[in-house]
Scaffold this motif. Structure first.
Motif, PDB file in Angstrom:
ATOM      1  N   ALA C 115       0.836  -1.060   0.024  1.00 52.98           N
ATOM      2  CA  ALA C 115      -0.095  -0.046  -0.109  1.00 52.98           C
ATOM      3  C   ALA C 115       0.662   1.330   0.153  1.00 52.98           C
ATOM      4  O   ALA C 115       0.501   2.181  -0.769  1.00 52.98           O
ATOM      5  CB  ALA C 115      -0.957  -0.110   1.320  1.00 52.98           C
ATOM      6  N   GLY C 118       2.650   2.213  -3.237  1.00 47.93           N
ATOM      7  CA  GLY C 118       1.688   2.559  -4.234  1.00 47.93           C
ATOM      8  C   GLY C 118       1.635   4.263  -3.992  1.00 47.93           C
ATOM      9  O   GLY C 118       1.540   4.835  -5.034  1.00 47.93           O
ATOM     10  N   VAL C 119       1.636   4.517  -2.659  1.00 52.24           N
ATOM     11  CA  VAL C 119       1.295   5.976  -2.488  1.00 52.24           C
ATOM     12  C   VAL C 119       2.726   6.731  -3.139  1.00 52.24           C
ATOM     13  O   VAL C 119       2.690   7.815  -3.694  1.00 52.24           O
ATOM     14  CB  VAL C 119       1.392   6.151  -0.908  1.00 52.24           C
ATOM     15  CG1 VAL C 119       1.286   7.681  -0.633  1.00 52.24           C
ATOM     16  CG2 VAL C 119       0.136   5.650  -0.628  1.00 52.24           C
ATOM     17  N   LEU C 122       2.548   8.189  -6.267  1.00 55.29           N
ATOM     18  CA  LEU C 122       1.552   9.475  -6.404  1.00 55.29           C
ATOM     19  C   LEU C 122       2.467  10.654  -6.481  1.00 55.29           C
ATOM     20  O   LEU C 122       2.032  11.455  -7.139  1.00 55.29           O
ATOM     21  CB  LEU C 122       0.931   9.497  -4.976  1.00 55.29           C
ATOM     22  CG  LEU C 122      -0.609  10.057  -5.085  1.00 55.29           C
ATOM     23  CD1 LEU C 122      -1.529   9.462  -6.109  1.00 55.29           C
ATOM     24  CD2 LEU C 122      -1.252   9.873  -3.679  1.00 55.29           C
ATOM     25  N   LEU C 125       3.358  11.305  -9.846  1.00 52.85           N
ATOM     26  CA  LEU C 125       2.258  11.778 -10.659  1.00 52.85           C
ATOM     27  C   LEU C 125       2.072  13.283 -10.244  1.00 52.85           C
ATOM     28  O   LEU C 125       1.945  14.019 -10.977  1.00 52.85           O
ATOM     29  CB  LEU C 125       0.996  11.083  -9.983  1.00 52.85           C
ATOM     30  CG  LEU C 125       0.721   9.665 -11.024  1.00 52.85           C
ATOM     31  CD1 LEU C 125      -0.685   9.179 -10.284  1.00 52.85           C
ATOM     32  CD2 LEU C 125       0.384  10.024 -12.303  1.00 52.85           C
TER      33      LEU C 125
END
Lengths: 209, 223, 319
Positions: C115, C118-119, C122, C125
């Motif tokens: 988890a 995955g952050v 970000l 992005l």
């Protein structure tokens, strides 16, 4: 193409093999490079040979050679003879910020006063400091290596073949002379081989500035 | 049983309350901000806040799943969609649809329903959190012993959604990029979606070269 | 668990976070150079350029902090931190040695790790969008697409190990680990490691960065310290993915003299995998964005599902 993925495996193998070998890197400032004798590093001036003929300055494509000279009158060699004049070099400078290392000046110099030197460590922090005067150029002459011997299978240098031809002709003439008067004293001086690459006549052939 | 009072909060309760405030605040900003990408990023804060709340309630498993699914995937998908279509830097007033009153009504209604449901379900029940209540084993046992049927029903629902997505994406194929073989499409619906998205991206690039955020030529060589 | 113990563990994790990525970075400098017949940095620090990255850091810190005029300033500035911090958090949960050799035991360790990983994406992005640059946006798009494609095989292959061990906790998995899991979970290991590299955008999956094509994608507009943070995040990512693969699939601390030298085994396995990451960068060309997608959906996902099926069958038949 072979098995799928064989290209990937080959890539891995090649890189791993390269890693285990010695690197090709030249450790330059720590280890001086071994440069070939004909490396074009810098241009040295053998000013004793220079006659201020100006050919180099005129042929230089980017006009980076500066030459100043004056004429000196020499007393006649023999009493009653004509006074002779010769050119004296005052300044010979090459601006290496302009020089493109084409080597034309060295090619055209009829008296072998310019030479390539492998010396290359003359970087400067100011572009004006790249104009080097005759003393520096003369000092670089000491770094000019002996020219390497010709290749074993190479054509004979023109100078050598000319010298040999002359020597042969002289020998033949001598032999013929010896046959004519058999017990004569051998006093005929052999003409010097005109192709010796030695120092040219300092006061001959130079065009005035 | 001596019921704990509300007037002597513990540290955890205070943190819970504060996190709740932050979460609600982030959620409010997410729906009111006029900058699209900012809204998505505030959503990250709100969802992360909820994950922290789960953690404080010792529901560790649910918390990490919350981060994994919502922050890691859903928001990334959202951002991907925004970037593909329009994600100008600064305000985008045209994105406001003018349905604010209706949206507010729906939000209030659903919030009221949920609050009523939760309050009615738990009433004055008190759960001690001195030992983890929502660790992996507990959640797993609850899910696969007591709630197997809803779990299976949910997976069926998701399967239906998956099939639906494939059907929808297939309908657009005849005039889209050359149809890929059916088995692959079944195996990888998202890949198809990504391809279609790329195709649409390239179309966008051709149709609207002036748009500030449309990627240019490099995308074309990717296919 | 007293305060001193916690402080000591956090300090150890922080130290690892600050040194291991630099070690990997330096190893990349040297390994890559020698694989290409060069020698790499030789001067910084005196002995074979060991301090090159320290020198780089000093240089980065001196640079001007530039934010493009059209950028979204706050998000642009926040992005490097969002990209970097998750890896620090992940390191806390990775077990290094048996019997409590871990920063903090997390019950659902695998989920936590994946988890938080995955952050981290970000951050890229955010950077890609906030730079107000078409290349950056393009890179951001590819980043997002790649994350979505590779998150699934990553999760599935990790789930296979969790199934085999019957627990989601990382130390728990290591406690249950047997040597024959190595061949049993081989496919899963391949999928996990590959998907991990892809999530880090390391070559050959670096289409989102692609310096020759889209000028480092999301990082185009970054310079100075913020760029350094992104770079640090990349190398921290290598450490984390390698360590995770070592823990989940290669048995972490298991090895001869595991009681005393367990930490060494973990570090060695991590180092070997990091070397592999560097190696692939040197040996293989970059995949195109569409090839990356196809590889994920048509190769990795089926393989991961196959591994799960295999794990399930073995688990049911032999246990």
């Amino acid at each position: 193409m072979g098995l799928p993925g064989s290209g990937l495996a080959k890539g891995l193998a090649v890189t791993l093999k390269t890693m285990t070998r010695r690197a090709h890197t030249a450790h330059y400032p720590d280890v001086q490079p071994e440069l070939p004798a004909r490396s074009r590093g810098v241009i040295g001036l053998f000013e004793e040979n220079c006659t201020v003929c100006m050919l180099c300055a005129r042929e230089c494509p980017d006009w980076c050679i500066y030459i100043d000279s004056h004429k000196e009158t020499l007393p006649p060699a023999a009493p009653g003879g004509r006074e002779r004049s010769r050119n004296v070099l005052d300044r010979f400078a090459i601006d290496f910020s302009l020089c493109m290392y084409c080597g034309i000046c060295i090619e055209v110099c009829p008296f072998d006063a310019l030479f390539w030197s492998p010396e290359f460590e003359y970087a400067e922090t100011d572009i004006r400091d790249l104009t080097h005067e005759r003393d520096t150029l003369r000092a670089w002459m000491w770094t000019v290596p002996e020219p390497p011997p010709p290749d074993p299978a190479a054509e004979e240098p023109k100078e050598v073949s000319a010298a040999r031809k002359a020597a042969d002709r002289a020998a033949a003439a001598q032999a013929a002379e010896a046959r004519e008067h058999a017990p004569g004293p051998d006093a005929g001086a052999v003409p010097g081989s005109g192709a010796a690459p030695g120092a040219p006549d300092a006061d001959g052939g130079g065009t005035s500035a | 049983m001596n019921a704990p009072g509300f007037l002597s909060p513990t540290g955890v309760e205070i943190v819970f309350l504060l996190t709740g405030l932050v979460t609600v605040g982030a959620a409010l900003v997410a729906v009111t901000t006029r900058q699209l990408v900012h809204a998505a990023l505030w959503l990250v804060v709100a969802l992360g806040g909820i994950a922290v709340e789960y953690l404080l309630l010792t529901a560790e498993f649910v918390a990490w799943v919350q981060v994994l699914i919502y922050v890691g995937s859903v928001v990334v998908l959202l951002l991907f969609g925004l970037m593909l279509t329009r994600a100008p830097i600064g305000r985008s007033p045209d994105a406001d649809s003018g349905n604010r009153p209706v949206a507010l009504a729906v939000a209030l209604a659903s919030a009221a329903t949920l609050v009523t449901l939760v309050v009615d379900a738990f009433r004055t029940a008190w759960i001690e959190l001195d030992r983890p209540q929502g660790d992996t084993q507990t959640v797993g046992e609850a899910l696969f012993r007591h709630w197997v049927l809803p779990f299976e029903a949910l997976s069926l629902l998701l399967l239906a959604a998956l099939v639906g997505a494939i059907v929808v994406s297939r309908r657009t194929t005849p005039d889209g990029p050359a149809g890929t073989p059916a088995p692959e499409a079944v195996a990888a619906p998202e890949a198809r979606k990504a391809q279609d998205a790329q195709a649409q991206d390239a179309q966008d690039a051709q149709e609207a070269p002036g748009a500030s955020d449309v990627p240019g030529a490099p995308e074309a060589e990717e296919r | 668990m007293d305060f001193l113990d916690v402080a000591w563990r956090l300090a150890a994790v922080l130290l690892a976070f600050l040194t291991l990525p630099l070690l990997v970075g330096q190893a990349e400098h040297k390994v890559m150079a020698h694989m290409q017949g060069r020698v790499g940095p030789m001067y910084a620090g005196g002995f074979h350029g060991w301090a090159q990255l320290v020198a780089d850091g000093v240089k980065f810190a001196q640079k001007e902090d530039v934010v493009p005029a059209a950028a979204d300033r706050r998000i642009f500035r926040l992005a490097p931190a969002v990209a970097l911090v998750p890896y620090l958090l992940v390191l806390v949960a990775i077990p290094v040695a048996p019997d409590g050799g871990v920063g903090q035991v997390v019950d659902a360790g695998i989920f936590f790790v994946l988890a938080v990983l995955g952050v981290g994406v970000l951050g890229q992005l955010m950077g890609g969008w906030a730079s107000a640059n078409k290349y950056s946006l393009l890179g951001g798009l590819r980043t997002a697409a790649q994350l979505m494609a590779y998150e699934l095989p990553l999760l599935l292959s990790a789930a296979s190990v969790a199934m085999a061990a019957g627990t989601l906790s990382l130390p728990g998995i290591l406690d249950a680990w047997q040597w024959w899991w190595l061949p049993w979970q081989l496919v899963g290991a391949f999928v996990f490691f590959t998907a991990g590299i892809a999530e880090l955008h390391r070559p050959p999956f670096d289409a989102p960065l692609a310096p020759e094509e889209i000028v480092f994608g999301p990082l185009t507009e970054y310079g100075g310290l913020r760029f350094a943070l992104f770079l640090l995040a990349e190398y921290a990512g290598i450490v984390v993915v390698s360590a995770l693969t070592a823990v989940l699939f290669l048995g972490g601390w298991h090895g001869p003299f595991a009681d005393g030298l367990g930490w060494l085994w973990t570090l060695l396995k991590t180092a070997a995998l990091s070397f592999l990451v560097i190696w692939t960068r040197v040996a293989w060309p970059r995949l195109r964005a569409d090839q990356i997608q196809r590889f994920a959906w048509t190769v990795l996902v089926p393989l991961a599902l196959l591994q799960i099926a295999l794990t399930g069958v073995v688990k049911v038949v032999f246990a």
